[in-house]
Scaffold this motif. Structure first.
Motif, mmCIF file in Angstrom:
data_model
loop_
_atom_site.group_PDB
_atom_site.id
_atom_site.type_symbol
_atom_site.label_atom_id
_atom_site.label_comp_id
_atom_site.label_asym_id
_atom_site.label_seq_id
_atom_site.Cartn_x
_atom_site.Cartn_y
_atom_site.Cartn_z
ATOM 1 N N ASP A 28 47.604 39.739 75.043
ATOM 2 C CA ASP A 28 47.551 41.122 74.759
ATOM 3 C C ASP A 28 46.678 41.912 73.861
ATOM 4 O O ASP A 28 46.834 42.867 73.203
ATOM 5 N N ARG A 29 45.594 41.219 73.409
ATOM 6 C CA ARG A 29 44.733 41.496 72.544
ATOM 7 C C ARG A 29 43.192 40.703 72.790
ATOM 8 O O ARG A 29 43.320 39.646 73.496
ATOM 9 N N PRO A 30 42.237 41.388 72.416
ATOM 10 C CA PRO A 30 40.766 40.772 72.759
ATOM 11 C C PRO A 30 40.683 39.362 71.643
ATOM 12 O O PRO A 30 41.277 39.027 70.751
ATOM 13 N N PRO A 31 40.232 38.356 72.628
ATOM 14 C CA PRO A 31 39.530 38.168 74.013
ATOM 15 C C PRO A 31 40.890 38.084 74.829
ATOM 16 O O PRO A 31 41.740 37.489 74.785
ATOM 17 N N PHE A 32 40.973 39.206 75.753
ATOM 18 C CA PHE A 32 41.934 39.348 76.741
ATOM 19 C C PHE A 32 42.357 38.155 77.582
ATOM 20 O O PHE A 32 43.326 37.584 77.862
ATOM 21 N N ILE A 33 41.185 37.238 78.198
ATOM 22 C CA ILE A 33 41.284 36.404 78.813
ATOM 23 C C ILE A 33 40.855 35.026 77.927
ATOM 24 O O ILE A 33 40.024 34.878 77.632
ATOM 25 N N LEU A 34 41.886 34.109 78.076
ATOM 26 C CA LEU A 34 41.721 32.985 77.281
ATOM 27 C C LEU A 34 41.252 31.771 78.103
ATOM 28 O O LEU A 34 40.685 30.609 77.686
ATOM 29 N N ALA A 35 41.504 31.816 79.423
ATOM 30 C CA ALA A 35 41.133 30.802 80.161
ATOM 31 C C ALA A 35 41.230 31.143 81.695
ATOM 32 O O ALA A 35 41.858 32.255 82.044
ATOM 33 N N ASN A 36 40.329 30.549 82.529
ATOM 34 C CA ASN A 36 40.339 30.625 83.895
ATOM 35 C C ASN A 36 39.395 29.697 84.774
ATOM 36 O O ASN A 36 38.424 29.549 84.858
#
Length: 331
Positions: free
Chosen positions: A20-28
């Protein structure tokens, strides 16, 4: 807050991690099932997901530099999608939630596509085109839900294009170097063949177009047929979109879903946006197709607003519509 998301609604098994804070996406991380011949059999896709699930989960946690114990919730796409593949993701999510005592968060696959679009495009209050293999929807947010103004009456735009290239022998694979096979074929076409054009208000029908194009492929140059089916399908979508713009008076159009990666569609929508003096926002290619990050991010928004379920209630919903989902985080 950190949420791990699992996507398994169709051909892709994906695991994403959002905070819930930048960077919002940690893995994909993801792995996609591609059949050797013919169309995708749900049972074969489910077997693929079962075999790769542990590796994709491990890769996502490594990419985020986290252990599962540091995650606050497990989000899972419970629908819409194919029953056998949905079950794989649901089983993995339930096991993680029970083993590590984590909140289980139900996510609608379509809401995942839409919310990752909001995050990555910075759209505020757009008219949304949700275009994927299984969905063709024109929608916008209004009073706690996404309201549908127009949609396909039969098969989706992406499914129609996939079926056509498969039936005429151009696929699989469907995507080469980031381009759909229908776009590659259409680049060498020069003539538009007369094919059915079916728009009813803001709804579209693609089944008749598909049938006629398959018949035309036996009489005309295949490149011309590819060009014709693509242009007519996209023009149908543009007509419906233009009507929705006139009705809603939005000043943004946001495109999400796998078909958002089409350069030809984007150029048409850019001209439409210019004519209507609205801003066009397109989800980045890395988040256009099915992925775990969109499930993790939508799950994060939901969990922050108290949305979770007991494992015993986590049934899959293959026909779960986006307009059936309450959206408390946008209230």
């Amino acid at each position: 807050m950190i949420v791990l998301g699992i996507e398994s609604t169709a051909h892709t098994f994906g695991v994403g991690i959002a905070q819930d804070r930048p960077p919002f996406i940690l893995a994909n991380e993801r792995d996609t099932f591609v059949p050797q011949t013919g169309g995708m059999k749900p049972s074969e896709a489910a077997r693929h997901h079962t075999l790769v699930a542990h590796e994709i989960l491990k890769r996502a946690l490594n990419q985020a530099k986290l252990s599962i114990k540091e995650v606050d919730g497990i989000a899972v796409a419970l629908g819409p999608g194919m029953g056998p593949t949905l079950r794989v993701g649901a089983v993995v999510a339930r096991a993680l939630a029970l083993k590590f005592n984590k909140k289980l968060v139900p996510v609608n696959h379509g809401i995942g596509h839409i919310e990752i679009g909001y995050l990555t495009t910075n759209a505020k209050n757009p008219l949304i085109l949700y275009l994927s293999g299984g969905n063709t929807i024109i929608t916008t947010y209004y009073k706690n839900r996404f309201r549908i103004f127009g949609e396909t009456l039969d098969i989706a735009l992406g499914n129609m294009m996939d079926t056509f290239v498969r039936e005429v022998g151009l696929a699989p694979p469907y995507i080469v170097n980031g381009k759909h096979k229908i776009d590659i074929c259409a680049e060498e076409g020069s003539n538009i063949i007369e094919l059915p054009y079916t728009v009813k208000g803001e709804d579209m029908s693609f089944s008749g177009l598909l049938t006629a194009a398959l018949r035309a492929s036996k009489k005309h140059d295949l490149h011309d047929v590819c060009l014709s089916i693509r242009e007519i399908a996209y023009d149908m979508l543009l007509e419906a979109t233009e009507r929705a713009l006139a009705l809603t008076e939005k000043d943004e159009i946001m495109i999400v879903g796998g078909v958002a990666a089409s350069g030809s569609l984007r150029s048409k929508l850019e001209r439409l946006s210019s004519d209507w003096n609205v801003e066009l926002k397109v989800v980045p290619t890395s988040f256009a197709g099915d992925n775990g990050a969109m499930i993790a991010y939508a799950g994060l928004l939901a969990l922050r607003h108290g949305v979770s379920i007991d494992v015993k209630n986590s049934v899959i919903r293959p026909r779960w519509r986006i307009d059936e989902v309450d959206i408390p985080w946008r209230a």
